[in-house]
Design a protein around this motif. Structure first.
Motif, PDB file in Angstrom:
ATOM      1  N   PRO A 185       3.066 -19.928  -3.762  1.00 54.24           N
ATOM      2  CA  PRO A 185       3.457 -18.523  -3.896  1.00 54.24           C
ATOM      3  C   PRO A 185       2.255 -17.613  -3.647  1.00 54.24           C
ATOM      4  O   PRO A 185       1.096 -18.034  -3.728  1.00 54.24           O
ATOM      5  CB  PRO A 185       3.911 -18.416  -5.361  1.00 54.24           C
ATOM      6  N   GLY A 186       2.561 -16.369  -3.368  1.00 54.75           N
ATOM      7  CA  GLY A 186       1.547 -15.329  -3.351  1.00 54.75           C
ATOM      8  C   GLY A 186       1.698 -14.497  -4.612  1.00 54.75           C
ATOM      9  O   GLY A 186       2.273 -14.961  -5.603  1.00 54.75           O
ATOM     10  N   PRO A 187       1.206 -13.260  -4.623  1.00 56.53           N
ATOM     11  CA  PRO A 187       1.392 -12.397  -5.785  1.00 56.53           C
ATOM     12  C   PRO A 187       2.877 -12.261  -6.114  1.00 56.53           C
ATOM     13  O   PRO A 187       3.688 -11.893  -5.264  1.00 56.53           O
ATOM     14  CB  PRO A 187       0.803 -11.063  -5.320  1.00 56.53           C
ATOM     15  N   GLU A 218      -6.388  -3.826  -1.699  1.00 58.97           N
ATOM     16  CA  GLU A 218      -7.787  -4.117  -1.994  1.00 58.97           C
ATOM     17  C   GLU A 218      -8.096  -5.614  -2.020  1.00 58.97           C
ATOM     18  O   GLU A 218      -9.208  -6.026  -1.668  1.00 58.97           O
ATOM     19  CB  GLU A 218      -8.166  -3.511  -3.347  1.00 58.97           C
ATOM     20  N   ASN A 219      -7.111  -6.425  -2.446  1.00 65.85           N
ATOM     21  CA  ASN A 219      -7.388  -7.843  -2.670  1.00 65.85           C
ATOM     22  C   ASN A 219      -6.636  -8.796  -1.737  1.00 65.85           C
ATOM     23  O   ASN A 219      -7.068  -9.928  -1.544  1.00 65.85           O
ATOM     24  CB  ASN A 219      -7.047  -8.208  -4.120  1.00 65.85           C
ATOM     25  N   ARG A 220      -5.498  -8.362  -1.192  1.00 65.52           N
ATOM     26  CA  ARG A 220      -4.727  -9.201  -0.274  1.00 65.52           C
ATOM     27  C   ARG A 220      -4.302  -8.355   0.931  1.00 65.52           C
ATOM     28  O   ARG A 220      -3.119  -8.208   1.224  1.00 65.52           O
ATOM     29  CB  ARG A 220      -3.486  -9.770  -0.985  1.00 65.52           C
ATOM     30  N   LEU A 225       4.243  -9.069   3.728  1.00 60.82           N
ATOM     31  CA  LEU A 225       5.384  -8.670   2.912  1.00 60.82           C
ATOM     32  C   LEU A 225       5.171  -7.276   2.320  1.00 60.82           C
ATOM     33  O   LEU A 225       6.116  -6.515   2.116  1.00 60.82           O
ATOM     34  CB  LEU A 225       5.600  -9.691   1.791  1.00 60.82           C
ATOM     35  N   ASN A 226       3.915  -6.971   2.018  1.00 58.70           N
ATOM     36  CA  ASN A 226       3.527  -5.663   1.475  1.00 58.70           C
ATOM     37  C   ASN A 226       4.163  -5.346   0.133  1.00 58.70           C
ATOM     38  O   ASN A 226       4.398  -4.179  -0.195  1.00 58.70           O
ATOM     39  CB  ASN A 226       3.837  -4.537   2.473  1.00 58.70           C
ATOM     40  N   GLY A 258       4.180 -14.475   1.540  1.00 58.52           N
ATOM     41  CA  GLY A 258       4.301 -13.189   2.207  1.00 58.52           C
ATOM     42  C   GLY A 258       3.351 -12.983   3.370  1.00 58.52           C
ATOM     43  O   GLY A 258       3.064 -11.847   3.737  1.00 58.52           O
ATOM     44  N   GLY A 259       2.848 -14.078   3.943  1.00 58.54           N
ATOM     45  CA  GLY A 259       1.998 -13.955   5.125  1.00 58.54           C
ATOM     46  C   GLY A 259       0.552 -13.598   4.851  1.00 58.54           C
ATOM     47  O   GLY A 259      -0.184 -13.198   5.774  1.00 58.54           O
TER      48      GLY A 259
END
Length: 265
Positions: A185-187, A218-220, A225-226, A258-259
């Motif tokens: 997963p991402g955030p 700032e971090n990703r 996906l934004n 999310g890319g």
């Protein structure tokens, strides 16, 4: 595609909230008998109630009170449920900390919880799966395994370790009918992430939702996906990988981030 896990027994660790709870719910909705774990009875009861409400036709949903981040907790689970067809190692902890402030105790704790818990349980349950000729083992990793975050190096390293364990175990179980994969997963909008965003938002005087956008920029910044994913979006991948339809997928790192990771491979 109709995913039917009727007759299968699934164990999901770290399942009283967030991604783990969403996965447990999805497996129950697909007809599996599900065992979840938790460290407090109140959180366990609350999670069981949520799963029952979302999957009223699930054959069985049980909770085991145990701290799976310890060897003793793993043994408690194994004693309560000796066999399983599906094992989802979703237990994990994280938290931002400057590298020079990460103590030996911090490294030890995150390794015990994020890595060794999955190793201990997989070592046990994989043997029964191998004997039956069918099984599914998953490690819930993170895009941080491939994109080590400077603000929590120890977390990223622990998730990178899971990648190695998963790939190696897939080789050990080659040709047995037991698949082993990681899900990255991402955030994701879990309770922990929401609380972290709220704390950062309060410090900056913005809303929590605005803080999510700021955090990503700032971090990703490579996110496609934004936005933060919802736990159910991650769970959908996990439920599919647990199914019969995913029988040819093993030894893989499956991204639901999310890319963010700058790679097409």
């Amino acid at each position: 595609m109709n995913i039917d896990l009727t007759g299968k027994t699934a164990i999901v660790t770290g399942s009283t909230d967030g991604i783990g709870l969403a996965i447990a719910t999805g497996l129950a909705q697909a007809g599996a008998s599900v065992i979840i774990t938790g460290r407090t009875q109140s959180r366990l009861d609350d999670a069981l109630e949520k799963i029952h409400a979302a999957a009223a036709n699930a054959p069985e949903v049980l909770g085991v009170l145990a701290n799976i981040g310890t060897a003793e907790g793993c043994q408690t689970l194994i004693a309560a449920q000796p066999q399983a067809d599906i094992l989802i190692n979703a237990l994990g902890i994280y938290g931002g900390k400057e590298f020079f402030d990460i103590t030996d105790a911090d490294w030890e704790e995150i390794y015990q919880v994020n890595v060794l818990s999955g190793i201990r349980l997989s070592r046990h349950y994989a043997q029964g799966m191998k004997e039956k000729g069918w099984g599914r083992i998953q490690f819930i990793s993170s895009e941080s395994a491939l994109n080590i975050p400077a603000e929590m190096v120890h977390y990223g390293v622990s998730k990178a370790a899971l990648q190695g364990v998963s790939r190696g175990l897939a080789k050990v179980l080659a040709g047995t009918g037991v698949t082993v994969n990681t899900v990255l997963p991402g955030p994701t909008r879990t309770t922990g992430a929401i609380n972290m965003m709220k704390k950062m938002a309060d410090e900056r005087g913005v809303s929590a939702l605005e803080m999510e956008s700021i955090f990503l920029k700032e971090n990703r910044p490579s996110t496609l996906l934004n936005r933060f994913a919802n736990p159910e979006e991650v769970a959908n991948m996990s439920v599919y990988i647990a199914s019969e339809q995913a029988s040819a997928t093993t030894g893989a790192a499956l991204r639901v981030e999310g890319g963010i990771v700058e790679s097409i491979a």
